[in-house]
Design an enzyme around this catalytic site. Structure first.
Site, PDB file in Angstrom:
ATOM      1  N   SER A 155       0.846  -1.187   0.000  1.00  0.00           N
ATOM      2  CA  SER A 155       0.000   0.000   0.000  1.00  0.00           C
ATOM      3  C   SER A 155       0.892   1.252   0.000  1.00  0.00           C
ATOM      4  O   SER A 155       1.798   1.344  -0.824  1.00  0.00           O
ATOM      5  CB  SER A 155      -0.952  -0.040   1.201  1.00  0.00           C
ATOM      6  OG  SER A 155      -1.958   0.937   1.086  1.00  0.00           O
ATOM      7  N   ASP A 330      -8.482  -6.218  -5.038  1.00  0.00           N
ATOM      8  CA  ASP A 330      -8.188  -4.843  -4.579  1.00  0.00           C
ATOM      9  C   ASP A 330      -8.908  -3.841  -5.466  1.00  0.00           C
ATOM     10  O   ASP A 330      -8.719  -3.809  -6.670  1.00  0.00           O
ATOM     11  CB  ASP A 330      -6.675  -4.618  -4.628  1.00  0.00           C
ATOM     12  CG  ASP A 330      -6.208  -3.403  -3.824  1.00  0.00           C
ATOM     13  OD1 ASP A 330      -6.987  -2.441  -3.693  1.00  0.00           O
ATOM     14  OD2 ASP A 330      -5.068  -3.437  -3.341  1.00  0.00           O
ATOM     15  N   HIS A 360      -8.229  -4.735  -0.781  1.00  0.00           N
ATOM     16  CA  HIS A 360      -6.891  -4.172  -0.565  1.00  0.00           C
ATOM     17  C   HIS A 360      -6.196  -4.731   0.680  1.00  0.00           C
ATOM     18  O   HIS A 360      -4.996  -5.019   0.652  1.00  0.00           O
ATOM     19  CB  HIS A 360      -7.016  -2.646  -0.466  1.00  0.00           C
ATOM     20  CG  HIS A 360      -5.720  -1.945  -0.260  1.00  0.00           C
ATOM     21  ND1 HIS A 360      -4.691  -2.013  -1.183  1.00  0.00           N
ATOM     22  CD2 HIS A 360      -5.255  -1.168   0.756  1.00  0.00           C
ATOM     23  CE1 HIS A 360      -3.670  -1.299  -0.745  1.00  0.00           C
ATOM     24  NE2 HIS A 360      -3.986  -0.774   0.425  1.00  0.00           N
TER      25      HIS A 360
END
Lengths: 381, 381
Positions: A155, A330, A360
Site C-alpha cells: 500500500s 483490490d 486491498h
C-alpha cells in the site's frame, strides 16, 4: 555512534522496541524545511560489518514500525514474516522499519513539539513520499547501512519502497511493491480528499491546533470509515454482514434517526457497527493531523514527478530486482496499476497475484502469500 | 376533484410544472405516522378516461420531479425521453413524476412545517422506500390512475419502481429497474452511513434542527463528494482528471495544508476541484435533512423484508413485464445485482447492458440507450 560500529549491536537483536535518532534539519520537496527531525524505528537482528544485510520494511498509511513482535509483548502487523528462522530471517538479516515523516509513532510529525515549545499543529508543512525517503536515507546512514538487501512495502509502504528504489537505486538491491502503484490516481486522490475534509470539518479540529483541547475524533473516525470501505471488497462485506442488523438493534426502528448519547445511533446495520468499531480503534491510536499529513503525502505520490515518463523515471532502477504483487480483489490499488508499474520497469517484471476476496487489506491478511513471494524472490537460501 | 374527471385535463398537458396534492395522514412501516402528507409531482400529457395510459418515472437520491422540460424553462434530468413524439410520447401517455416522501422538492419532508408551526427537523420520522410507494399509490388514486402502463426508475428510482411492482402488482403492468437492485448491500449501507455521518457531524447540523440558523452545508458537501466518487468509475475519473493540478493551483505548494477563506484549500488537484464543484451544486439545491432521510430510506431498501426469499417476494409480480438494465462500469449498483434480480423474477428476464465507462451515473448520461431499451420493451408502436 560511528557508522563503522554496527549500530544494531548496541540495541540488541531481539528487536520490536521503539528507538529513535535525530537526523537533523530536512529541506522539503514542496519548499520550507523542518529544522530538526527525529526518526523513530524498530529493528530486529544484527547488521553485518559491510552494512549490506539490512532489510527495510515500510508501513502503510496508519501503520507503525511494529512489523513484528520481537522482544515486545505485542504482535506486529506482518507478524510471522520477520524473526529467527522466518522468511526474513533475523539470524541473517538486519530488519528496519521506520515511522514515516509526519507520523505519530515517534517520528517528527504535527503533534511533535516545535522549537517554540508548542506542537507544530497547523504549522506542520506539506511533506511528500520523497521527503520521507530522504529522511529514511539519513537513518540508513546513521545505522551504517550501505545498501539495502531489500526494501519492502505494501500500500503506501509500497509507494515508499518504490520511491526508495527510484531515488537511491544504488542503495536498493531488491524492491517489493505490494498492492501499490507508481502514482496515486484521480480516484485515490478523491477518496483522500473526502477523508481529509472529514477531519478538517470536525469542529474540534480548530484548523489543526487542537492539542490543548478535545481532539477531532469524530472527523478522524469518519475518515477511517471511508477509508476502510475502500480497503475491503464489496463481496467481502456482503458475505460477512449483508443486511443483518446489529445484535439487539433494529435499523427500522423509528428512533433510528435520533442520536443516542455519545454520537452513535439506535438501530444500526451490522456493517455500520463494524465500521464504528474500526473508527473507534483508529481514533484511540492515531493523531488526526498525522492522518492528514500522511494522506496528503500519499496524494503526492508520483515517481514520475520531474523525471519524465514512467518508463524514463524507472530506467534508473535497472540494477534493482523487483517484486510486484497485487491483491486480486483490490479496488483501491487495482491490479491494473501493478501491471502498469511492472510493464514500465526495466527488464521483464511480472505481477504476482495475491489471491484474496478481501480487497486491498489482503496485503496484510495474506501474510502467508506475501511471505512465500518474498522467500522465492528475495530470500531463497 | 373526482377521480372520474381526468385530473390532467385541468392542469394542462405541457407539463414540467410542479403541482401538489394532500394525501392525508400516513402510517409508517417503521412505526409512527405523518399526520398530513403533501406529495409534489409533475405531469406531462393527458390521462385517458380508463386511467390506464399513465407512466410513473421515479427519481434517484437527490433527483426531483423535473424529468422533462415540458412548459418550463429548465431541462429535466432525463431530457429527451418524455414529450410529444419522444420515446414516452406525451401525445399518448400521461407521465407522472412524484417527489419522494422526505424530499425537499415539494413533498412533505423534514424541512416541511409540522402542525405546531415549526419545521419537522429532527422530529421527522424514519421512512422507507415502501412508505414512499404507499404515498405514491394515494397520489395515483387522486389522479384517477387505475394501473400504470409502466413504472420506471434508475438507481434509487429503480428501487422505488421495483417496490411498486412488488407492493401493488395489480397496478403495475410494466416495470423498468435500471442500475438498481433488489436490496441495498452491505457496501451500499456502509457508504450511506459515511454520508449520513458527514452531515450529522457538521456543527451546524444541530441534531437536525438547524432551520433557524446556518445549514450544515460542509457536511452535506462532504456527503456529496463521497457519493459522487461512487457514482463514477475509477477509469472515468482517471481519464478525465488523472493527477492534473487545478488551473493556477499547485498541489505541492507548502501552503496547501493551510485553509484559505471559505473552507477551500490552496493547491488542489483537478479532481478535488471537480468534487468541490459537485458539492457546491448539491448544497445550493438540497436540504441536508432530506439527504439523510432519503439515504436512510435507501439503506432500508429490501423487497424481501417480510416476504420470504427473493424468489418468493417476486412471485407476486408474475403479471408484470420487467425491463432490467445495468451500467457496465457501475461499481455502486454492480451489474451482478441486476443479474441477481433478473434471475429471481418470474419468467425469463434478461439484463440489458448500458454500455458506458462512466460508472453508475451512466443511467443518467446514457439517456439514448435507456430510451432505446424503453422503446423496445415498453413503448413499441
Amino acid at each position: 555512534m560511528p557508522a563503522s560500529a554496527p549500530w544494531s549491536a548496541a540495541v540488541g537483536q531481539g528487536g520490536g522496541v521503539l528507538r529513535s535518532v535525530d537526523i537533523g534539519a530536512l529541506e522539503l520537496e514542496a519548499g520550507g524545511e523542518l529544522p530538526t527531525v527525529t526518526l523513530a524505528f524498530e529493528c530486529w537482528g544484527v547488521l553485518n560489518a559491510a552494512g549490506t544485510n539490512a532489510v527495510l520494511i515500510q508501513h502503510a498509511l496508519t501503520g507503525s514500525t511494529h512489523v513484528s513482535r520481537g522482544d515486545s509483548e505485542e504482535d506486529g502487523w506482518w507478524e510471522g514474516l520477520v524473526g529467527p528462522g522466518e522468511v526474513i530471517d533475523t539470524d541473517k538479516y538486519f530488519v528496519v522499519a521506520a515511522n514515516m515523516l509526519g507520523g505519530c509513532y515517534g517520528t517528527t510529525g504535527p503533534s511533535s513539539i516545535a522549537a517554540d515549545g508548542a506542537p507544530y499543529g497547523s504549522r506542520f508543512p506539506l511533506v511528500t513520499i520523497r521527503d520521507s525517503v530522504v529522511a529514511e536515507a539519513r537513518l540508513a546512514d546513521r545505522l551504517g547501512i550501505t545498501s539495502w538487501h531489500a526494501v519492502i512495502g505494501g500500500s503506501m509502504g509500497g509507494a515508499r519502497a518504490l520511491e526508495w528504489a527510484v531515488t537511491f537505486p544504488e542503495r536498493v538491491r531488491r524492491c517489493a511493491v505490494v498492492a501499490s502503484c507508481a502514482a496515486s490516481t484521480a480516484e485515490q486522490i478523491a477518496f483522500s480528499q473526502a477523508q481529509v475534509l472529514a477531519i478538517r470539518q470536525d469542529p474540534h479540529f480548530a484548523g489543526g491546533d487542537y492539542y490543548d483541547g478535545a481532539a477531532p475524533t469524530s472527523g478522524l473516525g469518519l475518515a477511517r470509515r471511508i477509508a476502510h470501505i475502500t480497503y475491503r471488497s464489496e463481496t467481502e462485506m456482503e458475505q460477512r454482514f449483508g443486511r443483518a442488523a446489529q445484535d439487539g438493534e433494529n435499523p427500522l426502528h423509528l428512533g433510528r434517526l435520533r442520536p443516542v448519547v455519545g454520537g452513535s445511533f439506535a438501530g444500526r446495520y451490522q456493517v455500520e457497527s463494524y465500521l464504528d468499531h474500526q473508527a473507534r480503534k483508529l481514533v484511540s491510536r492515531f493523531d488526526a493531523n498525522s492522518y492528514i499529513v500522511i494522506t496528503e503525502a500519499l496524494m503526492s505520490h508520483d515517481v514520475t514527478r520531474g523525471r519524465g515518463t514512467l518508463t524514463q523515471a524507472l530506467t534508473r532502477t535497472e540494477g534493482v530486482q523487483f517484486l510486484v504483487a497485487a491483491v486480486s480483489s483490490d479496488r483501491l490499488y487495482f491490479p491494473s496499476q501493478s501491471q502498469e508499474l511492472a510493464a514500465a520497469l526495466p527488464g521483464d517484471v511480472k505481477v504476482h497475484n495475491i489471491d484474496s476476496a478481501i480487497g486491498h487489506d489482503g496485503f496484510l491478511t495474506e501474510v502467508g502469500t506475501v511471505g512465500d513471494l518474498l522467500r522465492e524472490s528475495f530470500f531463497a537460501q
